[in-house]
Enzyme design. Structure first.
Site, short mmCIF file in Angstrom:
data_model
loop_
_atom_site.label_atom_id
_atom_site.label_comp_id
_atom_site.label_asym_id
_atom_site.label_seq_id
_atom_site.Cartn_x
_atom_site.Cartn_y
_atom_site.Cartn_z
N ASP A 245 -8.65 8.16 6.27
CA ASP A 245 -7.33 8.15 6.12
C ASP A 245 -6.95 6.76 5.67
OD1 ASP A 245 -5.12 10.65 6.30
OD2 ASP A 245 -4.22 8.48 6.62
N SER A 246 -5.87 6.57 4.98
CA SER A 246 -5.49 5.20 4.75
C SER A 246 -4.50 4.75 5.77
CB SER A 246 -4.99 4.99 3.33
OG SER A 246 -3.76 6.15 3.31
N CYS A 333 -1.38 20.49 -1.88
CA CYS A 333 -0.15 20.77 -1.41
C CYS A 333 1.06 20.77 -2.46
CB CYS A 333 0.38 20.30 -0.23
SG CYS A 333 0.32 18.53 -0.33
N1 SAH Z 1 -5.81 17.10 6.25
C1 SAH Z 1 -4.49 16.70 7.23
C2 SAH Z 1 -3.26 16.53 6.51
C3 SAH Z 1 -3.46 15.56 5.24
S1 SAH Z 1 -1.60 14.81 4.94
C4 SAH Z 1 -4.59 17.47 8.54
O1 SAH Z 1 -5.36 18.57 8.28
O2 SAH Z 1 -3.38 17.40 9.16
C5 SAH Z 1 -2.22 13.61 3.94
C6 SAH Z 1 -2.84 12.28 4.44
O3 SAH Z 1 -3.38 11.69 3.43
C7 SAH Z 1 -2.03 11.45 5.19
O4 SAH Z 1 -2.40 11.27 6.49
C8 SAH Z 1 -1.96 9.90 4.41
O5 SAH Z 1 -1.95 9.20 5.28
C9 SAH Z 1 -3.37 10.23 3.83
N2 SAH Z 1 -3.23 9.48 2.32
C10 SAH Z 1 -2.57 9.52 1.33
N3 SAH Z 1 -3.18 8.72 0.44
C11 SAH Z 1 -4.16 8.21 0.66
C12 SAH Z 1 -5.37 7.69 0.09
N4 SAH Z 1 -5.18 6.93 -1.14
N5 SAH Z 1 -6.65 7.34 1.12
C13 SAH Z 1 -6.58 8.04 2.16
N6 SAH Z 1 -5.62 8.37 2.91
C14 SAH Z 1 -4.49 8.75 2.00
#
Ligand code: SAH
Length: 392
Positions: A245-246, A333
């Protein structure tokens, strides 16, 4: 109470159960206090029910789904009780759940998530925002064990309603980290500063599905947030479960959650998924299961083309990293990209790589995020699992 009148024929969508009336569907858009209760009628003067009116918003009226004299604490209490009954029936004692999912609970513009003894609300429309106190009072009445309520009203969509961005505790006290159990895993989330309401409850059952498929496998959880899928995979017996995650705070929380549950197979990396996956392709890494759960790529029609390209790149790169017989778990989503479109994107990318894929599972949002059939806008989560058979 003011009455607003629809243009000829504009009532059909409303009588079929849709809850939004756009400004240009009204004969005249009178001035008024944002959020005030109005009565709505057809062009011919037939009453259609009541709704919250906002002269500042493109969605001028949000219907309440049935006539109501006043939108007071009793009104919200009745709606919350109905919503709670459905959750109790569908969720079998889950500690954390979405109590109110906006339109699907006939409360357009209101989201309420419950995490044990704490609740988080989001008001995305003026009609809800000006009734904050009624909502808090009703919530306390329906869930008497609540120790704290937080408002996370920082969504940019509030600006379209002429609302300020605010957040904080509106009742009781809320600790920095709130603990709850999901799928038998203890999670700590930050309700005051985490993303959205602190956690993504819509994927609960899908995380279970991934957990059940993970025994003896290497699992890569892309966009892991506080670790949801990666933790379920490790609990299900994954030999290695890596989350990316970023967000540094999300990664930190994910590490803490792995520790709390003694899930030693889990590790987390703070990185941009697109870059990280590309570097894995360069070093010829292989994984048994790859989960893609990115944030919404398009909030409006203008961004849909870009969203499609984003899904294409992500899924293509992930396919390159899977072992033969590996599973691609692809979620989206983005409400404006339908399931068949996502499937088509994935098919095209597979064909480009000359890979043969089989769809083995399809699902969507958990039952505490019900889909109101008259409002396709309430259906947004896609969750597809493909078996990558091998080359064509
Ligand atoms: N899979 C998670 C929910 C994901 S929400 C769960 O089960 O709870 C989307 C996530 O993507 C967020 O945490 C956000 O910080 C991350 N995100 C957004 N753009 C990103 C990128 N380019 N690289 C890595 N993470 C990213």
């Amino acid at each position: 109470m003011q009455t607003v009148r629809l243009k000829p024929k504009e009532h059909h969508r409303i009588t079929a159960g849709h809850l939004w009336i756009y400004k240009d569907e009204l004969v005249t858009a009178p001035s008024g206090v944002p959020g005030e209760l109005v009565s709505v009628e057809t062009f011919d003067g037939i009453p259609l029910g009541n709704g919250f009116y906002n002269p500042l918003s493109k969605i001028a009226v949000r219907m309440l789904g049935e006539p109501t004299e006043t939108a007071d604490t009793d009104f919200f209490t009745r709606r919350f009780e109905q919503a709670l009954r459905l959750r109790e029936r569908m969720l079998l004692g889950e500690e954390a759940f979405r109590l109110i999912f906006g339109e699907s609970d006939l409360l357009s513009g209101l989201i309420i998530d419950v995490y044990g003894n704490y609740a988080v609300m989001q008001m995305l429309a003026a009609g809800m925002d000006i009734r904050k106190q009624h909502i808090v009072d009703a919530l306390k009445h329906v869930l008497p064990n609540l120790e704290g309520i937080v408002e996370r009203n920082t969504s940019q969509t509030r600006k379209k309603e002429g609302l300020e961005l605010v957040d904080g505790v509106v009742f009781g006290e809320v600790p920095q980290r709130v603990r709850f159990t999901e799928n038998g895993i203890t999670l700590e989330v930050d309700l005051l500063a985490g993303q959205k309401t602190g956690y993504f409850l819509d994927q609960r059952i899908n995380r279970q599905t991934v957990g059940a498929l993970s025994k003896g496998k290497s699992v890569l959880d892309c966009f892991c947030n506080v670790g949801g899928f990666a933790l379920n995979a490790a609990k299900g017996g994954a030999t290695r479960s890596v989350g990316i995650d970023s967000s540094s705070s999300a990664v930190e929380a994910a590490r803490k959650n792995a520790e709390l549950n003694q899930l030693d197979a889990c590790t987390f990396i703070e990185a941009n998924v697109f870059d990280e996956l590309r570097s894995y392709v360069a070093s010829e890494q292989r994984w048994d299961i790859i989960i893609l759960d990115p944030p919404s790529f398009a909030k409006n029609r203008g961004a849909v083309q870009g969203a499609r390209a984003g899904y294409a790149e992500l899924n293509r790169t992930a396919m390159k990293l899977l072992t033969p017989g590996g599973l691609l778990v692809s979620s989206s989503c983005t409400q404006l990209v339908a399931e068949h479109e996502l499937m088509d994107i994935i098919y095209r990318e597979a064909a480009r790589l000359r890979l043969r894929l089989r769809l083995v599972h399809r699902a969507g949002q958990a039952p505490d995020h019900p889909i109101l059939l008259s409002m396709p806008e309430t259906s947004y989560l896609k969750f597809l699992i493909f078996d990558v058979i091998g080359e064509t």
